[in-house]
Scaffold this motif. Structure first.
Motif, PDB file in Angstrom:
ATOM      1  N   UNK A 176      45.995   0.262  66.144  1.00 20.24           N
ATOM      2  CA  UNK A 176      46.002   1.376  66.450  1.00 20.24           C
ATOM      3  C   UNK A 176      45.574   2.287  65.288  1.00 20.24           C
ATOM      4  N   UNK A 177      46.248   2.042  64.024  1.00 15.95           N
ATOM      5  CA  UNK A 177      46.262   3.034  62.979  1.00 15.95           C
ATOM      6  C   UNK A 177      44.890   2.558  62.378  1.00 15.95           C
ATOM      7  N   UNK A 178      44.544   1.339  62.654  1.00 17.56           N
ATOM      8  CA  UNK A 178      42.951   0.916  61.943  1.00 17.56           C
ATOM      9  C   UNK A 178      41.967   1.825  62.684  1.00 17.56           C
ATOM     10  N   UNK A 179      42.220   1.790  64.078  1.00 19.74           N
ATOM     11  CA  UNK A 179      41.358   2.533  64.901  1.00 19.74           C
ATOM     12  C   UNK A 179      41.012   4.003  64.645  1.00 19.74           C
ATOM     13  N   UNK A 180      42.387   4.536  64.269  1.00 18.46           N
ATOM     14  CA  UNK A 180      42.134   6.142  64.000  1.00 18.46           C
ATOM     15  C   UNK A 180      41.731   6.120  62.707  1.00 18.46           C
ATOM     16  N   UNK A 181      41.882   5.479  61.625  1.00 12.85           N
ATOM     17  CA  UNK A 181      41.246   5.150  60.355  1.00 12.85           C
ATOM     18  C   UNK A 181      39.886   5.421  60.640  1.00 12.85           C
ATOM     19  N   UNK A 182      39.120   4.324  61.511  1.00 21.15           N
ATOM     20  CA  UNK A 182      37.762   4.436  61.861  1.00 21.15           C
ATOM     21  C   UNK A 182      37.342   5.772  62.240  1.00 21.15           C
ATOM     22  N   UNK A 183      38.169   6.299  63.310  1.00 23.57           N
ATOM     23  CA  UNK A 183      37.761   7.625  63.669  1.00 23.57           C
ATOM     24  C   UNK A 183      37.526   8.829  62.709  1.00 23.57           C
ATOM     25  N   UNK A 184      38.654   8.712  61.810  1.00 29.84           N
ATOM     26  CA  UNK A 184      38.389   9.623  60.621  1.00 29.84           C
ATOM     27  C   UNK A 184      37.223   9.283  59.940  1.00 29.84           C
ATOM     28  N   UNK A 185      36.982   8.154  59.648  1.00 29.60           N
ATOM     29  CA  UNK A 185      35.778   7.963  58.660  1.00 29.60           C
ATOM     30  C   UNK A 185      34.498   8.298  59.265  1.00 29.60           C
ATOM     31  N   UNK A 186      34.505   8.182  60.510  1.00 28.69           N
ATOM     32  CA  UNK A 186      33.232   8.633  61.404  1.00 28.69           C
ATOM     33  C   UNK A 186      33.242  10.247  61.549  1.00 28.69           C
ATOM     34  N   UNK A 187      34.520  10.614  61.968  1.00 27.26           N
ATOM     35  CA  UNK A 187      34.385  12.295  62.473  1.00 27.26           C
ATOM     36  C   UNK A 187      34.444  12.992  61.202  1.00 27.26           C
ATOM     37  N   UNK A 188      34.919  12.509  60.173  1.00 24.07           N
ATOM     38  CA  UNK A 188      35.077  13.570  58.595  1.00 24.07           C
ATOM     39  C   UNK A 188      33.468  13.897  58.263  1.00 24.07           C
ATOM     40  N   UNK A 189      32.279  13.025  58.204  1.00 23.43           N
ATOM     41  CA  UNK A 189      31.452  13.331  57.540  1.00 23.43           C
ATOM     42  C   UNK A 189      30.304  14.372  58.583  1.00 23.43           C
ATOM     43  N   UNK A 190      30.817  13.831  60.126  1.00 22.21           N
ATOM     44  CA  UNK A 190      30.120  14.628  61.031  1.00 22.21           C
ATOM     45  C   UNK A 190      30.565  15.967  61.122  1.00 22.21           C
ATOM     46  N   UNK A 191      31.824  16.328  60.783  1.00 24.52           N
ATOM     47  CA  UNK A 191      32.521  17.740  60.781  1.00 24.52           C
ATOM     48  C   UNK A 191      32.054  18.361  59.741  1.00 24.52           C
ATOM     49  N   UNK A 192      31.901  17.857  58.523  1.00 25.18           N
ATOM     50  CA  UNK A 192      31.448  18.494  57.087  1.00 25.18           C
ATOM     51  C   UNK A 192      29.845  19.017  57.579  1.00 25.18           C
ATOM     52  N   UNK A 193      29.250  17.886  58.167  1.00 24.43           N
ATOM     53  CA  UNK A 193      27.859  18.182  58.550  1.00 24.43           C
ATOM     54  C   UNK A 193      27.694  19.335  59.421  1.00 24.43           C
ATOM     55  N   UNK A 194      28.588  19.549  60.537  1.00 26.20           N
ATOM     56  CA  UNK A 194      28.390  20.607  61.411  1.00 26.20           C
ATOM     57  C   UNK A 194      28.688  22.016  60.859  1.00 26.20           C
ATOM     58  N   UNK A 195      29.933  21.869  59.880  1.00 29.05           N
ATOM     59  CA  UNK A 195      29.946  23.091  59.062  1.00 29.05           C
ATOM     60  C   UNK A 195      28.898  23.493  58.301  1.00 29.05           C
ATOM     61  N   UNK A 196      28.337  22.467  57.476  1.00 23.52           N
ATOM     62  CA  UNK A 196      27.420  22.954  56.534  1.00 23.52           C
ATOM     63  C   UNK A 196      26.096  23.542  57.450  1.00 23.52           C
ATOM     64  N   UNK A 197      25.647  22.660  58.462  1.00 19.39           N
ATOM     65  CA  UNK A 197      24.488  23.453  59.132  1.00 19.39           C
ATOM     66  C   UNK A 197      24.809  24.711  59.942  1.00 19.39           C
TER      67      UNK A 197
END
Length: 206
Positions: A176-197
């Motif tokens: 479960x910890x690994x799955x949340x780490x993967x979510x963070x790795x994927x969601x963080x750049x997308x969130x940053x991209x949304x903010x910059x856009x």
């Protein structure tokens, strides 16, 4: 599909931020997020609870709740990935689910250590985790009585940390910890991209 993935990786290497900005406005990545949550929830309720007859504990149902939050967040964004309000609402809910679930998974991992302390020659004090207290009356955010509305999914009937399941040396809480780490790795750049856009759009509009 494989060719599209190769092209996307090539674009990401050449132009990372523009590629991520375009990606977060497309539906594909959010479909993957929803599918991942469906897989995790289906595994928890179908494989572990029904097939292996492993009753969910208090922290298990909290983790399920967090994954439902991420799933709903993905569905909200899928309505229109280019709609800023829906995207913002979805991202806030997704990050809430990720942080909430990661916290519960870390707690569950500690309870697993405490529950199996004797197997490794440690006592509860040496394990550093204390007693693995677990309630059959969960307290969900906002006081939601999910264990009453959907007892199969959210009513705890097991003891935290008592499961003996493992795969490649890792237990359920660790996965479960690994799955949340993967979510963070994927969601963080997308969130940053949304903010910059969004900032670019606001500047161009003004």
């Amino acid at each position: 599909m494989l060719n599209k993935l190769k092209l996307w990786i090539a674009d990401l290497k050449a132009n990372p931020l523009p590629t991520l900005e375009a990606t977060q406005e497309a539906r594909t990545v959010w479909v993957v997020m929803v599918a991942a949550c469906v897989f995790l929830l289906g595994s928890a309720m179908g494989y572990f609870q029904v097939f292996l007859e492993m009753d969910p504990c208090e922290n298990c149902v909290y983790i399920r709740f967090s994954q439902f939050c991420i799933l709903i967040a993905g569905v909200i964004i899928l309505v229109n990935p280019k709609h800023n309000v829906l995207k913002l609402l979805g991202l806030v809910l997704a990050w809430y689910g990720i942080i909430y679930g990661l916290d519960k998974a870390i707690i569950l991992s500690g309870q697993h250590v405490a529950s199996h302390a004797a197997d490794t020659g440690l006592d509860l004090f040496q394990s550093g985790q204390g007693a693995n207290a677990c309630s059959l009356e969960p307290t969900f955010p906002l006081g939601l009585p999910l264990h009453e509305w959907l007892p199969f999914e959210f009513a705890p009937s097991g003891i935290c940390g008592e499961d003996d399941w493992s795969l490649f040396g890792l237990n359920m809480a660790q996965y479960c910890i690994i799955s949340y780490a993967v979510f963070i790795i994927c969601a963080l750049p997308l969130t940053i991209a949304f903010i910059t856009k969004t900032i670019k759009n606001l500047k161009s509009a003004s």
